[in-house]
Design an enzyme around this catalytic site. Structure first.
Site, short mmCIF file in Angstrom:
data_model
loop_
_atom_site.label_atom_id
_atom_site.label_comp_id
_atom_site.label_asym_id
_atom_site.label_seq_id
_atom_site.Cartn_x
_atom_site.Cartn_y
_atom_site.Cartn_z
N GLY A 243 31.80 46.37 85.26
CA GLY A 243 32.35 45.03 85.45
C GLY A 243 32.91 44.87 86.85
N GLY A 470 33.26 51.56 80.94
CA GLY A 470 33.02 52.81 81.66
C GLY A 470 34.33 53.51 81.99
N THR A 471 35.40 52.84 81.60
CA THR A 471 36.75 53.27 81.94
C THR A 471 37.25 54.41 81.07
OG1 THR A 471 37.22 51.32 80.63
CG2 THR A 471 37.60 51.14 82.96
N ALA A 513 44.27 50.76 79.99
CA ALA A 513 44.58 52.01 79.28
C ALA A 513 46.02 52.02 78.81
CB ALA A 513 44.30 53.20 80.19
N ILE A 617 48.56 61.25 82.78
CA ILE A 617 47.10 61.14 82.73
C ILE A 617 46.67 61.32 81.27
CG2 ILE A 617 44.93 62.19 83.49
CD1 ILE A 617 46.54 60.62 85.67
N GLY A 690 48.31 52.60 85.48
CA GLY A 690 46.89 52.35 85.66
C GLY A 690 46.29 53.24 86.73
N GLY A 692 42.51 52.92 87.32
CA GLY A 692 41.13 52.48 87.54
C GLY A 692 40.86 51.93 88.92
N GLU A 693 41.90 51.50 89.61
CA GLU A 693 41.68 50.88 90.91
C GLU A 693 42.35 51.63 92.06
OE1 GLU A 693 41.44 46.22 89.64
OE2 GLU A 693 43.35 47.21 89.37
#
Lengths: 729, 168
Positions: A243, A470-471, A513, A617, A690, A692-693
């Site tokens: 995405g 995909g995360t 998440a 994590i 977070g 992911g970025e």
């Protein structure tokens, strides 16, 4: 029964640290992996539905004028054609992330080249494609429109800026200062799965199999666009082929498929072509950023200025939040940050992976490299000296921040002490250099719900409309539930991507998440409490492991405790005071070695390392992969990625993957990632933030800084293509 | 247009519009959606399948050109519960995230190992006469026709090295 947690106080009990199953944090394989590697995971456009018709969107050939379908009747008469749809409900712009209502509709007026204006529906894909290509679109009464952000009218965005102290005075008095202007081009998310929807009506009820990141919002956007009640809409998206922001909000194919399915009385599939993905979903805005930095004799920042110009279509409220992390990353009492939004008729601008920091921190980090050079201070040391004690604008404490450790640990792991002097190391044709940059990204918690069922046989099921793009959502939600309930990972089933399930935060803004994970945690906590109640012990005295409950020196199986019953709990998390009381963010550092060809100007990334701190994590394997993905996006930003717009009509000249160059395997070395141990009690009861970025928030800066170290060439116009490097060699 | 071919070991007779690509024949007419459409232009590699043992972009050839051919898709390499060594290595090394490019990567990698075994050189092979070695550079170069926007490339390389060790 729903258990609610409003995050009003830090979760200092750190319950996950006391659990016994040992799942959270473990580098477990993705449970859906066997489906993905065999091609049996089913994406949006892959359902075999009887009587399925195919639709193909048609685009506007210009950015102005009334739209007329010049040969509509002829196209309607082509073999297999079922309908030519030019309906006022078709989307003009895609929906922004979390819009929650219909975006701009109406295809009757062209506003940007590539805008969808019609849909052709036919029996087969081949017939639909041929007919769509045959449809002639005439634009009548158009006039030239502004397409260049640097000359177009703009609107200041004062709410996103700050003016504190006196930056001009700091510039005048500084021991060392820099005043530089950088430019970054527009970027495309370019997920590998093109946006696609299959719409199917049963009476007044619509089922849409789509490829979306945030289903609870997407359902409302779709219902609003069609003018029906959201209860009539169900969206299914169990697998989403990437995405990166482009599937946050509704894209044009979903509404088109729904209208076509209603009109033809058949299920209809509409998949965007690759050029349509480029043209009709979000671009990241290009930016022009003037950065001013000043230091005192000890290398302490006294002033920070960042003035950014971004763009969007008229009427769109989204403005790339370039300054988002500059507000708090570094100290400095004189601060002037400002953002201007230019109005241009290029395709819609919106969220692309890490909106704001991806370009804002990247440029700030290049400027910091220039300042380090000007002040004669090592780049890592300059950053270490300017870590603020508290948020330098609001005065709030940081919730948790292992920024200094990331700088130090990353430098050590990479071997930063061996950094060559500028333009001093050469191997044959190649100049060799090192560069580094800091990473920073805001952290956000969003409302999210999940239902957890503990079955009589001692297995569990997690259900939420959360997506896995995909995360790693399938992996981590199962790990959290297994940890809390004392179940092996394989005893927990995770069901996602269905709006009939409890509504989650969705995948975006790096909040997926921690938000959806917390909802699962809250539900499991309630199940634990009920189990404890059945046993007559305090919940905190209950140890659950491998399907067994251990308490008061006794052991009993979950199946025996349940005695044929099931326990169903819904967890509901809401952000609260902890989002406001402290500054929450994630931090890290990148280190890069490049080789730059002295003859051609070509840059190769030889080594790349990232050290990151993002709270607890949840799965070391999937978290690492997220970091790799962000850093490799950074390689693209630094070296190749650029949406090229024609300066006459604003059209995207490189709307495919052969001309918009995302990194390929040969562009990427065997990158190393270090995840620092951290707990953030303010972020969530998982102590997770977070991730992911974070990997992209500055990465490209480290590469461009390494190019400078290798060659002495400072590229301030991204990407650092061969021509720009060569001009300085 | 009548086309006879073998797909994953099964003989197939198809009578389709001559404009139908091999990719669309697999996805729309045979229910073999493991072969993905990422660009329909031969630019991304998501549609990689094996034709007579060699990797091809299924979007770039028409079904009617494959009369008599043997086609192997991702579904023919292994199934859940019976993964090929390459598929298993992709799972263990996290050689994917969203999973959309993954079947193409795995078909490509499977054929790529065979190309190396047959001694085919690549752009980065130093000695065109010698047997190429399975270095990281060789793998990266030979896998660069398969794009992955999640950018699992380092893990894809690790997975291929692992699978090559197991199959060697």
């Amino acid at each position: 029964m729903t258990e609610q947690l409003k995050m009003d106080a830090p979760a200092t009990d750190r319950r996950l640290d006391g659990m016994a199953q040992g799942l959270v944090g473990a580098p477990l394989d993705r449970p859906e992996g066997p489906l993905k590697v065999t091609g049996t995971a089913t994406y949006a456009d892959e359902y075999r539905i009887e009587n399925l018709a195919h639709g193909m969107l048609v685009r506007a050939p210009g950015n102005s004028g009334r739209v007329r379908l010049a040969n509509r009747e002829a196209v309607a008469a082509m073999p297999g054609v079922l309908a030519v749809i030019h309906d006022p409900r078709l989307l003009r712009n895609p929906a922004q992330g979390t819009a929650n209502k219909a975006p701009v509709q109406d295809p009757n007026e062209a506003h940007y080249l590539g805008q969808p204006v019609a849909l052709v529906v036919a029996e087969s894909f081949e017939q639909a494609r041929h007919a769509a290509q045959s449809l002639e679109i005439a634009l009548e009464g158009g006039a030239p429109r502004p397409v260049d952000p640097e000359t177009a009218a703009y609107e200041p965005q004062p709410a996103k800026g700050v003016d504190q102290g006196d930056l001009d005075d700091a510039m005048a008095k500084a021991t060392h200062s820099i005043d530089v202007t950088y430019r970054t081009p527009s970027h495309s998310s370019a997920p590998m799965e093109p946006h696609a929807s299959i719409a199917q009506w049963e009476g007044e009820d619509l089922t849409l199999r789509g490829s979306y990141q945030m289903l609870k919002y997407n359902r409302n956007e779709l219902a609003d666009a069609l003018g029906i009640h959201p209860d009539r809409v169900r969206i299914l998206a169990p697998y989403v082929g990437g995405g990166f922001g482009s599937k946050l909000g509704l894209a044009p194919e979903a509404v088109a498929a729904a209208i076509a399915a209603k009109e033809t009385g058949r299920p209809v599939s509409v998949a965007l072509t690759r050029p349509q993905v480029f043209e009709t979903t979000m671009r990241r805005s290009e930016t022009r950023q003037r950065v001013r930095l000043t230091v005192d004799p000890e290398g302490r920042l006294t002033g920070i200025g960042q003035a950014a110009l971004v763009s969007n279509l008229p009427g769109e409220v989204f403005s790339e939040p370039v300054l988002q992390a500059t507000h708090f990353l570094y100290a400095g009492e004189n601060r002037r940050l400002s953002l201007d939004l230019a109005r241009v008729h290029r395709l819609c601008a919106g969220s692309v992976r890490a909106p704001g920091e991806a370009v804002g921190i990247t440029v700030l980090e290049c400027a910091m490299d220039e300042l380090a050079e000007a002040a004669g201070i090592d780049p890592v040391e300059l950053r270490r000296r300017n870590i603020p004690e508290k948020d330098p604008e609001s005065g709030k404490e940081f919730s948790s921040r292992r920024f200094r450790e990331a700088l130090d640990s990353g430098a050590e792991a990479f071997g930063w002490k061996d950094r060559p002097a500028t333009r001093s190391r050469r191997e044959g044709e190649w100049w060799i250099g090192y560069g580094m940059a800091s990473a920073a990204r805001i952290n956000v918690l969003k409302e999210s719900r999940a239902r957890v069922t503990l079955a009589p046989d001692g297995t569990a099921r997690v259900e939420t409309d959360m997506t896995d793009i995909g995360t790693g959502t399938y992996a981590i939600l199962g790990q959290i539930a297994g940890e809390m309930l004392g179940l092996p990972r394989e005893s927990v089933e995770v069901v996602l991507g269905d709006t009939d399930l409890p509504a989650a935060a969705g995948s975006g803004g790096s909040w997926g998440a921690s938000s959806s994970g917390t909802s699962v945690y809250v539900a499991c906590q309630a199940i634990r409490a009920q189990l404890a109640q059945r046993l007559g012990v305090a919940e905190t005295d209950l140890t659950l492991r491998d399907g067994q409950a251990v308490f008061d020196n006794r052991t009993e199986s979950l199946a025996a405790i349940l005695n044929g019953d099931e326990i169903v709990k819904e967890g509901h998390v809401l952000p609260g005071e902890t989002s406001k009381a402290v500054r929450q963010a994630t931090f890290g550092a990148y280190f890069v070695e490049v080789a730059v060809n002295g003859v051609t100007g070509e840059t190769r990334v030889r080594r790349m390392h990232g050290s990151f701190a993002a709270g607890r994590i949840l799965n070391a394997k999937t978290a690492r992969s997220q970091c790799l993905g962000g850093m490799i996006f950074g390689i693209g930003m630094a070296l190749t990625e650029e949406m090229a717009f024609d300066d006459r009509d604003g059209h995207l000249a490189n709307h495919n993957l052969a001309e918009y160059h995302i990194p390929v395997n040969a562009d990427v070395p065997q990158i190393t990632v270090e995840l620092l141990e951290e707990r953030d009690d303010w972020a969530s009861p998982l102590q997770a933030k977070g991730i992911g970025e974070l990997g992209i928030c500055g990465a490209a800066g480290a590469i461009v800084n390494a190019i400078y170290n290798a060659t002495g060439v400072r590229v301030r116009d991204f990407p650092a293509t061969l021509d720009k490097v060569l001009a300085g060699l | 247009m009548q086309t006879s071919l073998t797909i994953n070991g099964t003989a197939r007779e198809l009578d389709l519009d001559p404009r139908t690509s091999l990719l669309d024949a697999l996805r729309h007419h045979l229910g073999l959606t493991g072969t993905k459409k990422g660009c329909d232009h031969g630019q991304c590699g998501a549609c990689t399948a094996l034709v007579n043992g060699r990797r091809v972009n299924a979007c770039l050839s028409l079904l009617c050109m494959h009369d008599g051919d043997e086609v192997t898709t991702i579904e023919g390499l292994g199934q859940p519960g019976a993964l090929s060594p390459m598929q298993q290595a992709f799972v263990e090394k996290d050689g994917f995230q969203c999973g959309y490019c993954t079947p193409g990567q795995i078909c490509s990698a499977t054929a790529m190992l065979e190309e190396i075994a047959q001694g085919w050189p690549s752009h980065v092979t130093e000695d065109l006469e010698a047997q190429p070695e399975l270095t990281i550079e060789e793998i990266s170069e030979r896998m660069s026709g398969n794009l992955c926007r999640c950018s699992a490339y380092p893990n894809i390389v690790d997975a291929i090295r692992k699978a090559a060790g197991e199959t060697a």
